[in-house]
Design an enzyme around this catalytic site. Structure first.
Site, mmCIF file in Angstrom:
data_model
loop_
_atom_site.group_PDB
_atom_site.id
_atom_site.type_symbol
_atom_site.label_atom_id
_atom_site.label_comp_id
_atom_site.label_asym_id
_atom_site.label_seq_id
_atom_site.Cartn_x
_atom_site.Cartn_y
_atom_site.Cartn_z
ATOM 1 N N GLU A 1 -25.110 -36.856 44.117
ATOM 2 C CA GLU A 1 -25.102 -36.253 43.134
ATOM 3 C C GLU A 1 -23.394 -36.438 42.141
ATOM 4 O OE1 GLU A 1 -25.335 -34.883 45.332
ATOM 5 O OE2 GLU A 1 -24.453 -32.943 45.491
ATOM 6 N N SER B 1 -8.630 -25.687 46.347
ATOM 7 C CA SER B 1 -9.291 -26.704 46.822
ATOM 8 C C SER B 1 -9.737 -27.625 46.459
ATOM 9 C CB SER B 1 -11.071 -26.249 46.703
ATOM 10 O OG SER B 1 -11.308 -26.289 45.671
ATOM 11 N N LYS C 1 -13.804 -32.159 49.140
ATOM 12 C CA LYS C 1 -15.185 -32.964 49.540
ATOM 13 C C LYS C 1 -15.063 -34.059 50.747
ATOM 14 C CE LYS C 1 -17.018 -30.525 46.245
ATOM 15 N NZ LYS C 1 -18.365 -29.578 46.514
#
Lengths: 277, 372
Positions: free
Chosen positions: B89, B356, B67
């Site tokens: 969000e 990830s 991220k």
């Protein structure tokens, strides 16, 4: 429905009629099927009898991103009672067959897409819908939908915001039929104590660009007679009141008959404020 | 539309600006920890007895997931645009944490919307965001998960559009977000492609990544799109089953729809109401998916499959015990499918799995499901 029972351009005709009397339009919103179909019909009748010039009905949607908590909750109430787009159009049909006021439907795009654009618009027309607002369909993406709506004689009503640029506003004005829905503030729907500082300025700048070609109605945060009066006096052709009415519905869930009485009362006061002078 | 236009314009300007690119690369290297290794999971390969399994170690990045690639890019862009208030969000909390980190580092104010259901199952990340100075807004509307957090962030954005930048965390939402987030995440695939050519001397047979909104998968797929011999697999959350409401697999179980300003595949009922989703991993729990994945699926370039909650938990256990690497439950979906795929391929081949994120955030959930 053939044009014998439904004159075309009933929305603009309504604005013309009001203008000739020095009056503005009161557009009254309720969420379809909230809190249940029967109460919704009674409440809508109260609005019409109380003096609403145009009735706007929201099709309940799971993700109403342009709406604040009041209308979100109304959508959830209606959905929990099994409300569907088809059912909501059926409710409008019951009303439009009894009352001559123009009806506007508000729907997010996905329920329309799910039914099929043509099927949805056909059904809407058969139900006596005169205009449609799709808050999450920007004018840039709406050619197909607009052309179909035109074909079905349903006015495509676009939204403009205080920060809409002039070139885009021109496109929106050119593409709109019925009226232009002016969002009077930065934000989502919901009752406010005072009119937003942008509201009056937005009305006059849109008004000057529209040059009388299409009526302008302002909504979002317009809750009280004094808001309606200020909006109309600033040059708007109509005021749209939604959350303030839905709020009344939500306060009298247990006593639906009382809701209708309070709505009738509220609408009378709001309507009294639409006089231009 | 105006703020989206302004964003698109700013993005187009800065993404071609060499000083912006240099500044971002600097943050990615020295703050986030790029490049990440491409790790040959030898024990897992032996266990699956087939193709070599490489892990692209995005779990080693600052914050514990891919991220941060996107949040640094967008936070830097926001700063250039003169916006000081950042909203975001978050589902699993990884994007919220990465937003909070990027904002703290760049001197911006962060406010994060998170569904109360997700706040409950990813408590650790709620604490992390708060410690990093971000304000967390609990979202109680709708299904109280990621979808509703996006709704609330969008409502906030239209209300405070003048001074606020909406830092979306995945390749979803209105244009230019899907493109922009993909570009910021494409660093994953660029590195991985270079790395595998160095270690193997050839491209992999397949690339596997989990798909929620689809940012880590598009990030690793992007550099391989033109390598037509490389099969691309996106793994969606199969949840309990493929029945309505029991999964978060819009590409496999949904159909065309419009949600959050994008036309894509959506889990929805017959009337077009968006359905609630279900997955053990909060980060995959979303009823829509990035529109580019729909394009890749319909073009036949990528294949989309599902892995159930139970299979993901098994994969979590396997990877932890065989390799000493705890994957995020999201990434465990990709691991699970990769093991199956490796087995079906010969030992001459290799596959890359995008790992990830790391599983620290999930220990509480996993402890509940794997009593020992």
């Amino acid at each position: 429905m053939p044009s014998t029972s439904h004159n075309e351009d009933r929305i603009e005709a309504k604005f013309r009629e009001l203008r000739s009397r020095g009056d503005g339009a009161l557009v009254a919103y309720l969420t379809g099927g909230d809190p249940d179909p029967k109460s919704f019909l009674n409440n809508s009748i109260a609005l019409i009898e109380g003096g609403a010039d145009i009735v706007e009905v929201g099709i309940p949607f799971s993700d109403p991103i342009a709406d604040g908590p009041v209308i979100q909750a109304s959508s959830m109430r209606a959905l929990s009672q099994g409300a569907t787009p088809k059912g909501t159009l059926g409710l409008i049909r019951e009303l439009s067959s009894q009352f001559p006021v123009p009806f506007v439907v508000l729907s997010y795009y996905n329920p329309i897409l799910a039914m099929g654009l043509d099927r949805f618009l056909t059904k809407a027309r058969e139900s006596g819908v005169d205009g449609i607002v799709v808050p999450d369909l920007p004018v840039e993406e709406s050619d197909e939908f607009r052309n179909l709506a035109l074909k079905h004689n349903i006015d495509n009503i676009y939204l403009a915001a205080p920060n809409t640029s002039k070139p885009r506003l021109r496109t929106i004005l050119d593409s709109s039929k019925g009226f232009l829905y002016l969002v009077s503030l930065y934000g989502v729907t919901g009752p406010r104590d005072t009119l937003s500082p942008q509201a009056l300025e937005a009305v006059s700048s849109v008004k000057s660009l529209a040059k009388g070609k299409i009526p302008i109605s302002a909504g979002f945060g317009i809750s009280r007679p004094e808001h309606v009066s200020a909006i109309i006096k600033s040059g708007a052709d109509g005021a749209i009141v939604g959350s303030a009415l839905v709020n009344i519905v939500s306060q009298y869930i247990e006593n639906p008959d009382e809701a209708a009485d309070y709505l009738r009362d509220a609408i009378k006061k709001l309507k009294a404020a639409t006089k231009k002078s | 539309m105006e703020p989206l236009r302004a964003l698109e314009e700013a993005y187009n300007r800065f993404s071609h600006d060499s000083s912006f690119k240099k500044e971002l690369a600097g943050w990615l290297d020295s703050f986030a920890g790029r490049p990440t290794p491409l790790y040959l999971a030898a024990n897992l390969t032996r266990h699956a007895s087939g193709a070599r399994i490489y892990l692209k170690r995005e779990d080693l990045l600052h914050g514990g997931a891919h991220k941060i690639n996107n949040t640094l890019g967008q936070a830097l862009l926001a700063k250039k645009m003169g916006k000081r208030r950042i909203i975001a969000e978050t589902g699993a909390g990884q994007h919220g944490v990465a937003t909070a980190m990027a904002c703290a580092a760049l001197g911006l104010r962060a406010e994060v919307y998170m569904g109360i259901e997700d706040m409950d199952r990813q408590k650790l990340n709620v604490y992390r965001m708060k410690m990093l100075g971000a304000k967390v807004h609990p979202v109680e509307s709708g299904s109280k998960t990621l979808k509703d957090a996006i709704n609330e962030a969008l409502r906030d954005w239209v209300t405070h559009v003048q001074d606020t930048y909406y830092l979306l965390g995945s390749v979803v939402g209105p244009h230019p977000y899907p493109t922009m987030v993909r570009d910021f995440q494409s660093v994953i695939g660029k590195e991985a492609r270079k790395q595998i050519l160095q270690t193997d001397g050839k491209l992999p047979k397949a690339v596997v990544a989990c798909v929620g909104g689809g940012s880590n998968s598009i990030g690793i797929f992007h550099s391989f799109l033109h390598d037509l011999d490389v099969d691309l697999y996106g793994v969606e959350a199969g949840g309990e089953s493929l029945s309505p409401g029991q999964n978060a697999a819009p590409l496999v179980a949904g159909r065309e729809g419009v949600l959050h300003g994008m036309m894509t595949y959506v889990l929805q009922d017959e009337a077009g109401q968006v359905q609630t989703t279900r997955s053990i991993s909060a980060g995959l729990d979303y009823p829509g998916v990035g529109p580019e994945h729909v394009f890749l699926m319909n073009a036949g370039r990528a294949r989309y499959v599902t892995v159930s909650d139970e299979q993901a938990l098994d994969a979590f256990k396997t990877l932890s015990q065989l390799e000493g690497i705890m994957p995020a439950l999201e990434s465990a979906h990709a691991i699970s499918y990769a093991m199956k795929l490796a087995k079906s391929l010969g030992t001459k081949h290799s596959i890359i799995v995008n790992l990830s994120g790391r599983g620290d955030k999930d220990v509480e959930i996993i402890a509940k499901h794997l009593p020992q």
